[in-house]
Enzyme design. Structure first.
Site, short mmCIF file in Angstrom:
data_model
loop_
_atom_site.label_atom_id
_atom_site.label_comp_id
_atom_site.label_asym_id
_atom_site.label_seq_id
_atom_site.Cartn_x
_atom_site.Cartn_y
_atom_site.Cartn_z
N HIS A 116 56.31 -16.91 0.85
CA HIS A 116 55.82 -17.13 2.23
C HIS A 116 56.76 -18.06 2.99
O HIS A 116 57.04 -17.85 4.17
CB HIS A 116 54.42 -17.78 2.20
CG HIS A 116 53.35 -16.98 1.54
ND1 HIS A 116 52.58 -17.47 0.51
CD2 HIS A 116 52.90 -15.72 1.77
CE1 HIS A 116 51.70 -16.55 0.14
NE2 HIS A 116 51.88 -15.47 0.87
N LYS A 163 37.58 -12.41 0.39
CA LYS A 163 38.40 -12.88 -0.73
C LYS A 163 37.83 -14.19 -1.26
O LYS A 163 37.61 -15.12 -0.47
CB LYS A 163 39.85 -13.11 -0.26
CG LYS A 163 40.74 -11.89 -0.41
CD LYS A 163 42.21 -12.28 -0.25
CE LYS A 163 43.14 -11.13 -0.52
NZ LYS A 163 44.55 -11.49 -0.32
N ARG A 211 57.43 -7.00 0.47
CA ARG A 211 58.07 -7.33 -0.80
C ARG A 211 58.63 -6.11 -1.49
O ARG A 211 59.69 -6.13 -2.08
CB ARG A 211 57.07 -8.02 -1.73
CG ARG A 211 56.74 -9.43 -1.32
CD ARG A 211 55.52 -9.94 -2.04
NE ARG A 211 54.36 -9.10 -1.74
CZ ARG A 211 53.19 -9.21 -2.31
NH1 ARG A 211 53.01 -10.12 -3.25
NH2 ARG A 211 52.18 -8.44 -1.97
N SER A 244 50.26 -14.75 -4.72
CA SER A 244 49.46 -15.96 -4.92
C SER A 244 48.53 -15.83 -6.12
O SER A 244 48.28 -16.82 -6.82
CB SER A 244 48.65 -16.26 -3.66
OG SER A 244 49.51 -16.47 -2.58
N1 COA Z 1 55.91 -13.60 -0.60
C1 COA Z 1 55.06 -13.77 -1.62
N2 COA Z 1 53.82 -13.26 -1.64
C2 COA Z 1 53.41 -12.57 -0.57
C3 COA Z 1 54.26 -12.35 0.52
C4 COA Z 1 55.55 -12.89 0.47
N3 COA Z 1 56.42 -12.73 1.47
N4 COA Z 1 53.59 -11.62 1.43
C5 COA Z 1 52.37 -11.38 0.91
N5 COA Z 1 52.27 -11.95 -0.29
C6 COA Z 1 51.10 -11.89 -1.21
C7 COA Z 1 50.11 -12.99 -0.98
O1 COA Z 1 50.42 -14.12 -1.76
C8 COA Z 1 48.82 -12.35 -1.41
O2 COA Z 1 48.70 -12.40 -2.81
P1 COA Z 1 47.30 -12.23 -3.56
O3 COA Z 1 46.62 -11.01 -3.05
O4 COA Z 1 47.73 -12.15 -4.96
O5 COA Z 1 46.50 -13.47 -3.27
C9 COA Z 1 48.99 -10.88 -1.05
O6 COA Z 1 50.40 -10.70 -0.95
C10 COA Z 1 48.31 -10.53 0.23
O7 COA Z 1 48.97 -11.20 1.27
P2 COA Z 1 48.34 -11.96 2.48
O8 COA Z 1 49.46 -12.21 3.41
O9 COA Z 1 47.57 -13.15 2.09
O10 COA Z 1 47.46 -10.84 3.10
P3 COA Z 1 45.94 -10.57 3.10
O11 COA Z 1 45.83 -9.15 2.73
O12 COA Z 1 45.14 -11.56 2.37
O13 COA Z 1 45.63 -10.82 4.63
C11 COA Z 1 45.85 -10.43 7.01
C12 COA Z 1 46.34 -10.15 5.62
C13 COA Z 1 45.40 -11.87 7.18
C14 COA Z 1 47.01 -10.19 7.93
C15 COA Z 1 44.73 -9.41 7.33
O14 COA Z 1 43.80 -9.37 6.28
C16 COA Z 1 44.02 -9.72 8.62
O15 COA Z 1 44.59 -9.74 9.67
N6 COA Z 1 42.69 -9.90 8.54
C17 COA Z 1 41.86 -10.20 9.69
C18 COA Z 1 40.88 -9.06 9.94
C19 COA Z 1 41.53 -7.97 10.75
O16 COA Z 1 42.06 -8.20 11.82
N7 COA Z 1 41.43 -6.74 10.25
C20 COA Z 1 41.98 -5.57 10.91
C21 COA Z 1 43.36 -5.32 10.46
S1 COA Z 1 43.47 -3.75 9.68
#
Ligand code: COA
Length: 160
Positions: free
Chosen positions: A17, A41, A90, A129
């Site tokens: 990140h 989550k 990734r 993560s």
């Molecule tokens: N390097 C390392 N790890 C990374 C990474 C990077 N560059 N990018 C993503 N990851 C990992 C994260 O650590 C996380 O790991 P985990 O699942 O093992 O905990 C995983 O990838 C998911 O990444 P994250 O960026 O936390 O995404 P998310 O899926 O939890 O959330 C949001 C993404 C916040 C953008 C999305 O859920 C959101 O916008 N939600 C709001 C509701 C909404 O608007 N919904 C409509 C959209 S369809």
């Protein structure tokens, strides 16, 4: 002034990140790193804890601001008057999910919210993560994945 939002769970923030945050901060005038309070989550760290750890690891990047949000990303982006979201890619496995999310956000924002993808540094493409949490839960070494300050917080969360 160009501003982008980098949304995510950051539970906890990893070097992957941080790499995206640093690179986004060289492209945009301001980057808002937005921690999602996601009821779907089960998080290890509370949102204020994640905000604090992000503030610590980005303290030397002047154009980065840390915030949190709940609900839809498009509503948060509108409230900040921002129309760019940054996401890291990734591997191919991220593509389907990210494409779907980017297209949905574009559609439901009425064509206002664009998503810009940065490819994750190869060194961190394996990282996520939940793996970091799992290693830390068994008192394993996470020093290659997270900064020392985050590793310490993980240790104390898991009682080591
Ligand atoms: N390097 C390392 N790890 C990374 C990474 C990077 N560059 N990018 C993503 N990851 C990992 C994260 O650590 C996380 O790991 P985990 O699942 O093992 O905990 C995983 O990838 C998911 O990444 P994250 O960026 O936390 O995404 P998310 O899926 O939890 O959330 C949001 C993404 C916040 C953008 C999305 O859920 C959101 O916008 N939600 C709001 C509701 C909404 O608007 N919904 C409509 C959209 S369809």
């Amino acid at each position: 002034m160009s501003t982008a939002i980098y949304p995510g769970s950051f539970d906890p923030v990893t070097y992957g990140h941080i790499d995206i945050i640093k690179r986004a901060s060289t492209i945009f005038d301001k980057v808002i790193v937005a921690v999602l309070d996601n009821p779907r989550k089960k998080a290890l760290f509370l949102v204020p804890e994640r905000v604090k750890m992000l503030e610590e690891v980005t303290k030397d990047i002047p154009n980065v601001e840390i915030d949190s949000f709940s609900g839809l990303l498009i509503d948060y982006a509108r409230s900040k008057d921002v129309n760019i979201a940054v996401r890291g890619l990734r591997a191919m496995t991220d593509f389907d999910y990210e494409l779907h999310m980017a297209q949905t956000n574009f559609l439901i924002s009425g064509g206002k919210l664009e998503t810009v993808f940065l490819t994750t540094d190869l060194a961190y493409s394996y990282l996520c993560s939940s793996t970091v949490r799992e290693i830390a839960s068994f008192n394993g070494d996470v020093s290659q994945s997270v900064p020392e300050s985050v590793a310490k917080l993980l240790k104390s969360k898991y009682g080591y």
